[in-house]
Design a protein around this motif. Structure first.
Motif, mmCIF file in Angstrom:
data_model
loop_
_atom_site.group_PDB
_atom_site.id
_atom_site.type_symbol
_atom_site.label_atom_id
_atom_site.label_comp_id
_atom_site.label_asym_id
_atom_site.label_seq_id
_atom_site.Cartn_x
_atom_site.Cartn_y
_atom_site.Cartn_z
ATOM 1 N N ASP A 100 0.850 -1.147 -0.129
ATOM 2 C CA ASP A 100 -0.013 -0.187 0.132
ATOM 3 C C ASP A 100 0.810 1.276 -0.064
ATOM 4 O OD1 ASP A 100 -2.403 -1.275 0.129
ATOM 5 O OD2 ASP A 100 -1.906 -1.766 2.295
ATOM 6 N N ARG A 101 0.217 2.346 -0.459
ATOM 7 C CA ARG A 101 1.062 3.668 -0.250
ATOM 8 C C ARG A 101 0.921 4.071 1.161
ATOM 9 N NH1 ARG A 101 -1.963 3.964 -5.353
ATOM 10 N NH2 ARG A 101 -0.356 4.414 -6.957
ATOM 11 N N SER A 102 2.034 4.956 1.487
ATOM 12 C CA SER A 102 2.063 5.471 2.858
ATOM 13 C C SER A 102 0.792 6.372 3.370
ATOM 14 C CB SER A 102 3.159 6.237 3.100
ATOM 15 O OG SER A 102 3.545 7.298 2.212
ATOM 16 N N ASP A 103 0.295 6.461 4.330
ATOM 17 C CA ASP A 103 -0.710 7.317 4.791
ATOM 18 C C ASP A 103 -0.365 8.895 4.525
ATOM 19 O OD1 ASP A 103 -1.671 4.854 5.652
ATOM 20 O OD2 ASP A 103 -2.293 5.551 7.767
ATOM 21 N N GLY A 104 0.872 9.312 5.013
ATOM 22 C CA GLY A 104 1.330 10.442 5.127
ATOM 23 C C GLY A 104 1.265 11.097 3.638
ATOM 24 N N ILE A 105 1.939 10.331 2.565
ATOM 25 C CA ILE A 105 1.896 11.142 1.453
ATOM 26 C C ILE A 105 0.513 10.859 0.591
ATOM 27 C CG2 ILE A 105 2.825 10.746 -0.935
ATOM 28 C CD1 ILE A 105 4.947 11.776 1.507
ATOM 29 N N ASN A 106 -0.024 9.854 0.565
ATOM 30 C CA ASN A 106 -1.264 9.566 0.247
ATOM 31 C C ASN A 106 -2.591 10.506 0.646
ATOM 32 O OD1 ASN A 106 -4.236 7.328 -0.612
ATOM 33 N ND2 ASN A 106 -2.595 7.965 -2.277
ATOM 34 N N SER A 107 -2.398 11.099 1.879
ATOM 35 C CA SER A 107 -3.402 11.868 2.348
ATOM 36 C C SER A 107 -3.615 13.230 1.696
ATOM 37 C CB SER A 107 -3.292 11.935 3.967
ATOM 38 O OG SER A 107 -1.928 12.836 4.025
ATOM 39 N N ALA A 108 -2.582 13.275 0.855
ATOM 40 C CA ALA A 108 -2.617 14.625 0.126
ATOM 41 C C ALA A 108 -3.547 14.658 -1.097
ATOM 42 C CB ALA A 108 -1.385 15.269 -0.526
ATOM 43 N N VAL A 109 -3.600 13.088 -1.800
ATOM 44 C CA VAL A 109 -4.664 13.172 -2.923
ATOM 45 C C VAL A 109 -5.236 11.650 -2.632
ATOM 46 C CG1 VAL A 109 -4.983 13.178 -5.270
ATOM 47 C CG2 VAL A 109 -3.025 14.487 -4.222
ATOM 48 N N PRO A 110 -5.961 11.466 -1.816
ATOM 49 C CA PRO A 110 -6.487 10.109 -1.701
ATOM 50 C C PRO A 110 -7.144 9.386 -2.806
ATOM 51 C CG PRO A 110 -7.046 11.327 0.156
ATOM 52 C CD PRO A 110 -6.444 12.350 -0.678
ATOM 53 N N GLY A 111 -6.718 8.317 -3.410
ATOM 54 C CA GLY A 111 -7.348 7.870 -4.636
ATOM 55 C C GLY A 111 -6.186 8.453 -5.939
ATOM 56 N N GLU A 112 -5.555 9.294 -5.552
ATOM 57 C CA GLU A 112 -4.410 9.957 -6.489
ATOM 58 C C GLU A 112 -4.753 10.556 -7.387
ATOM 59 O OE1 GLU A 112 -4.279 5.978 -6.376
ATOM 60 O OE2 GLU A 112 -3.980 6.533 -4.301
ATOM 61 N N GLY B 259 -10.526 19.559 -7.382
ATOM 62 C CA GLY B 259 -9.855 19.583 -5.889
ATOM 63 C C GLY B 259 -10.650 18.981 -4.877
ATOM 64 N N GLN B 260 -11.804 18.275 -5.262
ATOM 65 C CA GLN B 260 -12.784 17.495 -4.178
ATOM 66 C C GLN B 260 -12.114 16.145 -4.222
ATOM 67 O OE1 GLN B 260 -14.363 19.752 -2.033
ATOM 68 N NE2 GLN B 260 -15.734 18.125 -2.137
ATOM 69 N N GLY B 261 -11.494 15.488 -5.137
ATOM 70 C CA GLY B 261 -10.967 14.321 -5.314
ATOM 71 C C GLY B 261 -11.466 13.418 -6.333
ATOM 72 N N ILE B 262 -11.001 12.047 -6.477
ATOM 73 C CA ILE B 262 -11.686 11.394 -7.405
ATOM 74 C C ILE B 262 -13.044 11.087 -7.571
ATOM 75 C CG2 ILE B 262 -10.930 9.058 -6.082
ATOM 76 C CD1 ILE B 262 -10.446 7.849 -8.779
ATOM 77 N N SER B 263 -13.454 10.974 -8.642
ATOM 78 C CA SER B 263 -14.945 10.824 -8.938
ATOM 79 C C SER B 263 -15.934 11.585 -7.840
ATOM 80 C CB SER B 263 -15.340 9.182 -8.696
ATOM 81 O OG SER B 263 -14.536 8.570 -9.701
ATOM 82 N N ARG B 264 -15.494 12.884 -7.662
ATOM 83 C CA ARG B 264 -16.701 13.622 -6.795
ATOM 84 C C ARG B 264 -16.824 14.942 -7.643
ATOM 85 N NH1 ARG B 264 -14.793 12.701 -0.446
ATOM 86 N NH2 ARG B 264 -14.493 10.324 -0.572
ATOM 87 N N ALA B 265 -17.922 15.538 -7.360
ATOM 88 C CA ALA B 265 -18.453 16.592 -7.948
ATOM 89 C C ALA B 265 -17.849 17.959 -7.348
ATOM 90 C CB ALA B 265 -19.817 16.589 -7.854
ATOM 91 N N GLU B 266 -17.515 18.712 -8.178
ATOM 92 C CA GLU B 266 -17.255 20.167 -7.562
ATOM 93 C C GLU B 266 -18.038 20.677 -6.916
ATOM 94 O OE1 GLU B 266 -13.896 23.171 -8.001
ATOM 95 O OE2 GLU B 266 -14.708 21.578 -6.857
ATOM 96 N N THR B 267 -17.599 21.483 -5.680
ATOM 97 C CA THR B 267 -18.521 22.306 -4.790
ATOM 98 C C THR B 267 -18.322 23.415 -4.673
ATOM 99 O OG1 THR B 267 -17.112 21.408 -3.035
ATOM 100 C CG2 THR B 267 -18.872 20.038 -3.387
ATOM 101 N N ASN B 268 -17.239 23.883 -5.260
ATOM 102 C CA ASN B 268 -16.973 25.487 -5.156
ATOM 103 C C ASN B 268 -16.331 25.913 -6.487
ATOM 104 O OD1 ASN B 268 -14.086 24.941 -4.828
ATOM 105 N ND2 ASN B 268 -14.456 24.150 -2.966
ATOM 106 N N ASP B 269 -16.128 27.372 -6.567
ATOM 107 C CA ASP B 269 -15.537 27.934 -7.853
ATOM 108 C C ASP B 269 -13.953 27.789 -7.892
ATOM 109 O OD1 ASP B 269 -18.024 28.633 -8.880
ATOM 110 O OD2 ASP B 269 -18.286 30.467 -8.151
ATOM 111 N N GLY B 270 -13.500 27.474 -6.749
ATOM 112 C CA GLY B 270 -12.018 27.459 -6.727
ATOM 113 C C GLY B 270 -11.448 26.236 -7.439
#
Length: 454
Positions: free
Chosen positions: A204-216, A258-269
């Motif tokens: 598995d990937r490490s928690d610390g690095i993968n927490s930045a982009v879960p699902g990559e 910025g919301q993550g893999i397969s997730r709808a955008e929730t803000n204009d940023g």
């Protein structure tokens, strides 16, 4: 194909003309002249086929010389490949179970680590990719081993399909050193995040690095640049059988939802990210470093994310999600080292206020590995890794806090090229990713994985 059919039709017409021209000389009903006819009569007779070169079809080599005949169709440049990972996890000792409100031994990367679990399919991937033109290529990858939670009575369903990658690359130069990528793809942050799970050494990937982009992955646009001298080094390492992180460029800059893999955008940023990595050849340091390559790099993310809430929906507040990371890899020839670390801040559930807030985080891993190219059991790579993380996990409801200390010792065998077998021991101390549970669980695990590539 149209040009080829036209030439075939012309060839048929020419053959018909030749047959017509030969008929007076060869038909048994028409020739009345004796075979000893005078030379003047022979001169007036119908000429044999060799006497009419003007009606011969074009030579066959000219067919191959036409522009369309030598051009490969786009569908001939598409490849289909994939891999499957089957796992078996066994908690030898430790907190397999725990009372309500206390952490159990669990991992955010492998849902099959738990009580009363045996075999599982960790990944079932298919990859469809190819070149549409010399300057445009595409990549499509689903995963058929995704589980779905929140079923009746909390029972988990497995074997669902999820889109992982769907993007197109446009190359801005003939040498393919600069590319623009559009679609859902990996976010260039973290060396092991970019590395394919089919190519990664640890389970598995490490928690610390993968927490930045879960699902990559995320949906957006990214630009990659790979200088030719860097590509030559990576090509040499690939020919040597090294486990690379994939060609994601020596430099990458991108913007994503910025919301993550397969997730709808929730803000204009948008999430902005940048990464740089560079391999250094160490041959100049003496014979002891002959063939060695040291790769180092940095990465940064700036984002505002709205985590999901356990009560339903997503948070109305967008929390700062900012990180800076470093990495270094000395490729095993035959001994190697690998390390990554990142620092920053992100959303995390605060037990005191019982709400999500922005908090500091940091974590990473240190790893060493060896490489034996030939043995009676085939090539094998032993490894040891220690990882650490303190911070929130934004991909789960309420962004629970993780506290991870883990040591893993394993070995990967490759008895035949399509088969990889990994056997590992792990000593885990983890806080379960659930804000309703407190404390940390610990235990000893034996883990195995069989991967077959096709």
């Amino acid at each position: 194909m149209q040009d080829l059919q036209r030439q075939i039709d012309e060839l048929k017409a020419t053959i018909a003309e030749l047959k017509t021209a030969q008929a007076p000389a060869t038909s048994p009903a028409s020739p009345t002249r004796p075979t000893t006819a005078p030379e003047t009569d022979q001169a007036n007779a119908a000429p044999p086929p060799v006497a009419v070169p003007q009606t011969q079809p074009r030579p066959a080599p000219q067919l191959a010389a036409t522009p369309t005949a030598g051009k490969q169709a786009w569908y001939d440049r598409i490849t289909l490949r994939g891999y499957t990972q089957m796992r078996f996890n066994e908690i030898v000792s430790g907190d397999r179970t725990a009372p309500d409100g206390q952490s159990r031994l669990r991992s955010v990367h492998d849902g099959a680590i738990g009580d009363n679990s045996n075999f599982s399919l960790r990944r079932v991937r298919l990859v469809l990719q190819g070149d549409l033109t010399d300057r445009v290529s595409f990549y499509f990858q689903p995963d058929f081993a995704v589980n779905v939670s929140n079923q009746s009575g909390g029972e988990r369903r497995e074997g669902f399909a999820q889109l992982r990658d769907a993007y197109v690359d446009t190359f801005l130069d003939a040498d393919r050193t600069v590319r623009l990528r559009f679609g859902q793809s990996k976010v260039p942050f973290g060396w092991e995040n970019m590395q394919s799970s089919s190519n990664r050494l640890t389970l598995d990937r490490s928690d610390g690095i993968n927490s930045a982009v879960p699902g990559e992955r995320d949906l957006g646009i990214v630009a990659f640049y790979t200088p030719p001298q860097v590509q030559r080094i990576w090509d040499r390492l690939e020919d040597d059988g090294q486990k690379l992180f994939g060609n994601y460029g020596a430099f990458g800059v991108g913007v994503y939802n910025g919301q993550g893999i397969s997730r709808a955008e929730t803000n204009d940023g948008v999430m902005t990210v940048a990464m740089a990595t560079w391999p250094f050849v160490l041959d100049g340091f003496g014979s002891a470093f002959a063939g060695q390559v040291l790769e180092t790099g940095v990465a940064a993310i700036r984002n505002r994310v709205q985590p999901e809430l356990r009560s339903g929906g997503v948070s109305d507040t967008a929390f700062a999600d900012e990180r800076f990371g470093v990495h270094a890899i000395l490729y095993p020839q035959p001994i190697g080292f690998q390390a990554e670390w990142n620092w920053g801040r992100g959303p995390e559930y605060d037990a005191t206020s019982q709400s999500i807030t922005t908090k500091r985080l940091n974590g990473g891993y240190i790893q060493t590995m060896g490489r034996v190219k030939t043995s009676p059991l085939g090539p094998f790579i032993p490894y040891a890794r220690w990882q650490y993380y303190r911070g929130g996990w934004k991909a789960l409801a309420n962004a629970p806090r993780l506290e991870t200390d883990e040591f893993e010792l394993g070995i990967e065998f490759q008895p035949t090229p399509p088969i990889e077998l990994t056997i590992a021991y792990a000593r885990m101390e983890r806080r379960e990713a659930d804000e309703r549970r407190t404390g940390r669980a610990d235990g000893n695990l034996i883990r195995t994985q069989l991967q077959w590539n096709y």
